[in-house]
Motif scaffolding. Structure first.
Motif, PDB file in Angstrom:
ATOM      1  N   VAL A 283     -61.479   4.763 -19.318  1.00 41.82           N
ATOM      2  CA  VAL A 283     -62.812   5.283 -19.014  1.00 41.82           C
ATOM      3  C   VAL A 283     -62.631   6.684 -18.442  1.00 41.82           C
ATOM      4  O   VAL A 283     -61.896   6.872 -17.475  1.00 41.82           O
ATOM      5  CB  VAL A 283     -63.549   4.375 -18.002  1.00 41.82           C
ATOM      6  N   VAL A 284     -63.298   7.654 -19.065  1.00 43.15           N
ATOM      7  CA  VAL A 284     -63.158   9.048 -18.656  1.00 43.15           C
ATOM      8  C   VAL A 284     -64.537   9.630 -18.370  1.00 43.15           C
ATOM      9  O   VAL A 284     -65.463   9.482 -19.170  1.00 43.15           O
ATOM     10  CB  VAL A 284     -62.455   9.879 -19.753  1.00 43.15           C
ATOM     11  N   GLU A 285     -64.625  10.306 -17.251  1.00 42.27           N
ATOM     12  CA  GLU A 285     -65.870  10.976 -16.844  1.00 42.27           C
ATOM     13  C   GLU A 285     -65.644  12.474 -16.860  1.00 42.27           C
ATOM     14  O   GLU A 285     -64.582  12.954 -16.481  1.00 42.27           O
ATOM     15  CB  GLU A 285     -66.245  10.493 -15.432  1.00 42.27           C
ATOM     16  N   ASN A 286     -66.647  13.193 -17.354  1.00 43.91           N
ATOM     17  CA  ASN A 286     -66.638  14.649 -17.316  1.00 43.91           C
ATOM     18  C   ASN A 286     -65.553  15.269 -18.211  1.00 43.91           C
ATOM     19  O   ASN A 286     -64.960  16.282 -17.863  1.00 43.91           O
ATOM     20  CB  ASN A 286     -66.493  15.150 -15.876  1.00 43.91           C
ATOM     21  N   ALA A 287     -65.309  14.649 -19.360  1.00 47.78           N
ATOM     22  CA  ALA A 287     -64.310  15.192 -20.288  1.00 47.78           C
ATOM     23  C   ALA A 287     -64.803  16.524 -20.846  1.00 47.78           C
ATOM     24  O   ALA A 287     -65.952  16.661 -21.255  1.00 47.78           O
ATOM     25  CB  ALA A 287     -64.054  14.205 -21.423  1.00 47.78           C
ATOM     26  N   ASP A 288     -63.912  17.490 -20.849  1.00 43.52           N
ATOM     27  CA  ASP A 288     -64.256  18.838 -21.297  1.00 43.52           C
ATOM     28  C   ASP A 288     -63.679  19.075 -22.686  1.00 43.52           C
ATOM     29  O   ASP A 288     -62.594  19.656 -22.830  1.00 43.52           O
ATOM     30  CB  ASP A 288     -63.729  19.859 -20.292  1.00 43.52           C
TER      31      ASP A 288
ATOM     32  N   LEU B 188     -75.463   5.727 -16.473  1.00 41.25           N
ATOM     33  CA  LEU B 188     -74.183   6.243 -16.971  1.00 41.25           C
ATOM     34  C   LEU B 188     -74.149   7.766 -16.890  1.00 41.25           C
ATOM     35  O   LEU B 188     -73.142   8.359 -16.505  1.00 41.25           O
ATOM     36  CB  LEU B 188     -73.940   5.781 -18.405  1.00 41.25           C
ATOM     37  N   ARG B 189     -75.246   8.394 -17.221  1.00 39.59           N
ATOM     38  CA  ARG B 189     -75.286   9.864 -17.178  1.00 39.59           C
ATOM     39  C   ARG B 189     -75.219  10.381 -15.741  1.00 39.59           C
ATOM     40  O   ARG B 189     -74.771  11.504 -15.518  1.00 39.59           O
ATOM     41  CB  ARG B 189     -76.527  10.378 -17.886  1.00 39.59           C
ATOM     42  N   GLN B 190     -75.650   9.583 -14.780  1.00 38.27           N
ATOM     43  CA  GLN B 190     -75.628  10.001 -13.378  1.00 38.27           C
ATOM     44  C   GLN B 190     -74.292   9.718 -12.691  1.00 38.27           C
ATOM     45  O   GLN B 190     -74.021  10.258 -11.621  1.00 38.27           O
ATOM     46  CB  GLN B 190     -76.756   9.312 -12.596  1.00 38.27           C
ATOM     47  N   CYS B 191     -73.459   8.881 -13.288  1.00 37.09           N
ATOM     48  CA  CYS B 191     -72.170   8.536 -12.684  1.00 37.09           C
ATOM     49  C   CYS B 191     -71.297   9.784 -12.549  1.00 37.09           C
ATOM     50  O   CYS B 191     -71.254  10.622 -13.453  1.00 37.09           O
ATOM     51  CB  CYS B 191     -71.431   7.504 -13.526  1.00 37.09           C
ATOM     52  N   THR B 192     -70.584   9.865 -11.440  1.00 35.59           N
ATOM     53  CA  THR B 192     -69.758  11.044 -11.189  1.00 35.59           C
ATOM     54  C   THR B 192     -68.262  10.739 -11.151  1.00 35.59           C
ATOM     55  O   THR B 192     -67.459  11.615 -10.848  1.00 35.59           O
ATOM     56  CB  THR B 192     -70.173  11.706  -9.860  1.00 35.59           C
ATOM     57  N   ASP B 193     -67.892   9.480 -11.459  1.00 35.73           N
ATOM     58  CA  ASP B 193     -66.466   9.147 -11.510  1.00 35.73           C
ATOM     59  C   ASP B 193     -66.252   7.968 -12.459  1.00 35.73           C
ATOM     60  O   ASP B 193     -67.180   7.218 -12.770  1.00 35.73           O
ATOM     61  CB  ASP B 193     -65.909   8.842 -10.115  1.00 35.73           C
ATOM     62  N   GLY B 194     -65.011   7.829 -12.902  1.00 33.59           N
ATOM     63  CA  GLY B 194     -64.666   6.788 -13.861  1.00 33.59           C
ATOM     64  C   GLY B 194     -64.865   5.379 -13.332  1.00 33.59           C
ATOM     65  O   GLY B 194     -65.255   4.477 -14.074  1.00 33.59           O
ATOM     66  N   THR B 195     -64.617   5.178 -12.052  1.00 31.10           N
ATOM     67  CA  THR B 195     -64.766   3.842 -11.467  1.00 31.10           C
ATOM     68  C   THR B 195     -66.223   3.382 -11.532  1.00 31.10           C
ATOM     69  O   THR B 195     -66.501   2.231 -11.884  1.00 31.10           O
ATOM     70  CB  THR B 195     -64.265   3.832 -10.008  1.00 31.10           C
ATOM     71  N   THR B 196     -67.142   4.274 -11.222  1.00 33.27           N
ATOM     72  CA  THR B 196     -68.559   3.927 -11.266  1.00 33.27           C
ATOM     73  C   THR B 196     -69.006   3.698 -12.709  1.00 33.27           C
ATOM     74  O   THR B 196     -69.783   2.778 -12.988  1.00 33.27           O
ATOM     75  CB  THR B 196     -69.405   5.024 -10.595  1.00 33.27           C
ATOM     76  N   LEU B 197     -68.518   4.501 -13.634  1.00 38.26           N
ATOM     77  CA  LEU B 197     -68.814   4.261 -15.057  1.00 38.26           C
ATOM     78  C   LEU B 197     -68.328   2.881 -15.475  1.00 38.26           C
ATOM     79  O   LEU B 197     -69.067   2.115 -16.106  1.00 38.26           O
ATOM     80  CB  LEU B 197     -68.136   5.326 -15.928  1.00 38.26           C
ATOM     81  N   TYR B 198     -67.084   2.583 -15.148  1.00 40.93           N
ATOM     82  CA  TYR B 198     -66.494   1.294 -15.510  1.00 40.93           C
ATOM     83  C   TYR B 198     -67.320   0.142 -14.932  1.00 40.93           C
ATOM     84  O   TYR B 198     -67.653  -0.815 -15.630  1.00 40.93           O
ATOM     85  CB  TYR B 198     -65.047   1.236 -15.009  1.00 40.93           C
ATOM     86  N   ARG B 199     -67.662   0.240 -13.665  1.00 37.16           N
ATOM     87  CA  ARG B 199     -68.436  -0.816 -13.017  1.00 37.16           C
ATOM     88  C   ARG B 199     -69.818  -0.966 -13.669  1.00 37.16           C
ATOM     89  O   ARG B 199     -70.275  -2.079 -13.921  1.00 37.16           O
ATOM     90  CB  ARG B 199     -68.561  -0.544 -11.523  1.00 37.16           C
ATOM     91  N   THR B 200     -70.476   0.138 -13.966  1.00 36.10           N
ATOM     92  CA  THR B 200     -71.796   0.082 -14.605  1.00 36.10           C
ATOM     93  C   THR B 200     -71.709  -0.611 -15.959  1.00 36.10           C
ATOM     94  O   THR B 200     -72.538  -1.470 -16.280  1.00 36.10           O
ATOM     95  CB  THR B 200     -72.367   1.518 -14.762  1.00 36.10           C
TER      96      THR B 200
END
Length: 155
Positions: free
Chosen positions: A12-17, A133-145
């Motif tokens: 799970v990756v957040e904020n991939a550029d 999901l769009r509001q999540c700021t880290d991978g852990t929160t994305l994963y949990r959601t």
């Protein structure tokens, strides 16, 4: 199969550029071929790219589900990526894609593949969850959601 069975926190990756569909598929291929899988990044990339050539996996509303079936794997594996900025994914509504759930399943698992895709389509039709999901700021929160949604909506 629940979403939590497909994912692990390291996929799970957040904020991939990334700036293109190709680079996004390369990133996803690396995640799906990571530790704990028997997949190679090149094989995963080729599989995802071949599926994209059949038609875009962009659903619209900024969401895509790149997926494919592969020989030689024993179980389905997924990855989730939230992009820093959306990329053109040839979606029907022409909106850039910023949320992607990628899936690779064993070649012989046609029914399971379709069931998982249907579950992911339901997930991405849930406007409240998509906004979370769009509001999540880290991978852990994305994963949990994602995993909590999957547990609440298990087929």
């Amino acid at each position: 199969m629940q979403i939590g069975e497909l994912l692990s926190l390291d996929r799970v990756v957040e904020n991939a550029d990334v700036t293109s569909k190709k680079r996004t598929l390369e990133l996803i291929s690396g995640l799906l071929s990571g530790e704990g899988t028997e997949l190679s990044a090149d094989e995963v990339f080729d599989t995802l790219l071949a599926r994209e050539r059949l038609g875009s996996t962009g659903l619209g509303a900024g969401v895509a589900i790149p997926h494919g079936r592969m020989k030689g794997i024993q179980q389905a594996v997924g990855a989730f990526v939230k992009l820093h900025e959306g990329v053109d994914f040839d979606a029907p509504d022409k909106r850039p894609v910023d949320l992607l759930f990628a899936l690779i399943v064993p070649e012989e698992c046609t029914d399971a593949h379709l069931d998982i895709l249907a579950q992911l389509a339901r997930l991405f039709r849930d406007d409240e969850t998509v906004e979370q999901l769009r509001q999540c700021t880290d991978g852990t929160t994305l994963y949990r959601t994602l995993t909590e949604w999957g547990a609440r909506h298990a087929a």
